[in-house]
Design a protein around this motif. Structure first.
Motif, PDB file in Angstrom:
ATOM      1  N   VAL A 121       0.835  -1.205   0.000  1.00 22.88           N
ATOM      2  CA  VAL A 121       0.000   0.000   0.000  1.00 22.88           C
ATOM      3  C   VAL A 121       0.869   1.256   0.000  1.00 22.88           C
ATOM      4  N   GLN A 122       2.000   1.206   0.684  1.00 19.75           N
ATOM      5  CA  GLN A 122       2.894   2.360   0.677  1.00 19.75           C
ATOM      6  C   GLN A 122       3.344   2.678  -0.747  1.00 19.75           C
ATOM      7  N   ARG A 123       3.628   1.660  -1.541  1.00 21.14           N
ATOM      8  CA  ARG A 123       3.999   1.871  -2.937  1.00 21.14           C
ATOM      9  C   ARG A 123       2.849   2.512  -3.717  1.00 21.14           C
ATOM     10  N   LEU A 124       1.623   2.134  -3.380  1.00 22.37           N
ATOM     11  CA  LEU A 124       0.455   2.719  -4.054  1.00 22.37           C
ATOM     12  C   LEU A 124       0.263   4.187  -3.700  1.00 22.37           C
ATOM     13  N   LEU A 125       0.767   4.585  -2.543  1.00 20.34           N
ATOM     14  CA  LEU A 125       0.568   5.957  -2.065  1.00 20.34           C
ATOM     15  C   LEU A 125       1.722   6.890  -2.429  1.00 20.34           C
ATOM     16  N   VAL A 126       2.722   6.390  -3.106  1.00 17.45           N
ATOM     17  CA  VAL A 126       3.871   7.210  -3.477  1.00 17.45           C
ATOM     18  C   VAL A 126       3.421   8.318  -4.431  1.00 17.45           C
ATOM     19  N   GLY A 127       4.006   9.501  -4.261  1.00 19.42           N
ATOM     20  CA  GLY A 127       3.729  10.593  -5.192  1.00 19.42           C
ATOM     21  C   GLY A 127       2.659  11.543  -4.717  1.00 19.42           C
ATOM     22  N   GLY A 128       2.521  11.756  -3.430  1.00 16.74           N
ATOM     23  CA  GLY A 128       1.566  12.727  -2.928  1.00 16.74           C
ATOM     24  C   GLY A 128       0.137  12.277  -3.062  1.00 16.74           C
ATOM     25  N   PRO A 129      -0.321  11.475  -2.139  1.00 16.74           N
ATOM     26  CA  PRO A 129      -1.655  10.896  -2.255  1.00 16.74           C
ATOM     27  C   PRO A 129      -2.798  11.903  -2.114  1.00 16.74           C
ATOM     28  N   GLY A 130      -2.617  12.972  -1.411  1.00 10.26           N
ATOM     29  CA  GLY A 130      -3.681  13.943  -1.212  1.00 10.26           C
ATOM     30  C   GLY A 130      -4.564  13.573  -0.032  1.00 10.26           C
ATOM     31  N   ARG A 131      -5.260  14.564   0.463  1.00 14.61           N
ATOM     32  CA  ARG A 131      -6.091  14.390   1.665  1.00 14.61           C
ATOM     33  C   ARG A 131      -7.199  13.363   1.479  1.00 14.61           C
ATOM     34  N   GLU A 132      -7.865  13.435   0.343  1.00 18.15           N
ATOM     35  CA  GLU A 132      -8.988  12.511   0.097  1.00 18.15           C
ATOM     36  C   GLU A 132      -8.506  11.067   0.049  1.00 18.15           C
ATOM     37  N   ARG A 133      -7.402  10.846  -0.600  1.00 14.36           N
ATOM     38  CA  ARG A 133      -6.845   9.488  -0.712  1.00 14.36           C
ATOM     39  C   ARG A 133      -6.431   8.975   0.668  1.00 14.36           C
TER      40      ARG A 133
END
Length: 152
Positions: free
Chosen positions: A116-128
């Motif tokens: 999941v950390q790999r999926l969140l790379v690149g600034g996930p944003g507040r909603e994400r």
């Protein structure tokens, strides 16, 4: 001189060129010529997108040069402030992601947390971030959790 300024492409180059034009105008010691050059340079600056109220009100090359520099300083300061704000927001997001990864690891294991950390790379944003936090609470298995995170 003014036509020569039209070929200047950067604000830094323009600042240097305006200083030279100002010095040349001062060397002439002719107030009418100085005002003429100020009007001409303002028109050229306006055509290049460099314009504000103070610059438009400038009547001499000295004030044109001063106001041009002041507008560059304001733009630079705004850029610094925006950079600081963005840095703070990125830091907050990184901290939130770190907490989420810890929670995911505790509930679903290290493997799921890394995925999941790999999926969140690149600034996930507040909603994400909120979506992932809710999925931690809503899901019971690592498979359901990862599937939910990928849905978004």
């Amino acid at each position: 001189m003014v036509l020569g300024l039209s070929g200047v492409t950067t604000a830094v180059q323009m600042r240097a060129a305006l200083t030279v034009v100002q010095q040349l105008g001062e060397a002439c010691e002719d107030g009418d010529f100085d005002r003429f050059m100020a009007r001409s340079v303002k028109a050229m600056l306006r055509s290049k997108g460099f314009s504000n109220r103070q610059l438009e009100e400038a009547m001499t090359m000295n004030t044109v040069t001063t106001e041009f520099q002041r507008s560059l300083d304001e733009i630079r300061q705004e850029g610094i402030e925006q950079g600081i704000e963005q840095g703070i927001e990125q830091g907050i997001e990184q901290g939130q992601v770190a907490v989420l990864v810890q929670q995911i690891a505790r509930k679903f294991g290290e493997g799921t947390a890394h995925e999941v950390q790999r999926l969140l790379v690149g600034g996930p944003g507040r909603e994400r971030i909120a979506w992932v936090a809710a999925a931690i609470l809503d899901c019971d298995t690592p498979e359901d959790f990862v599937a939910r995170v990928r849905e978004d």
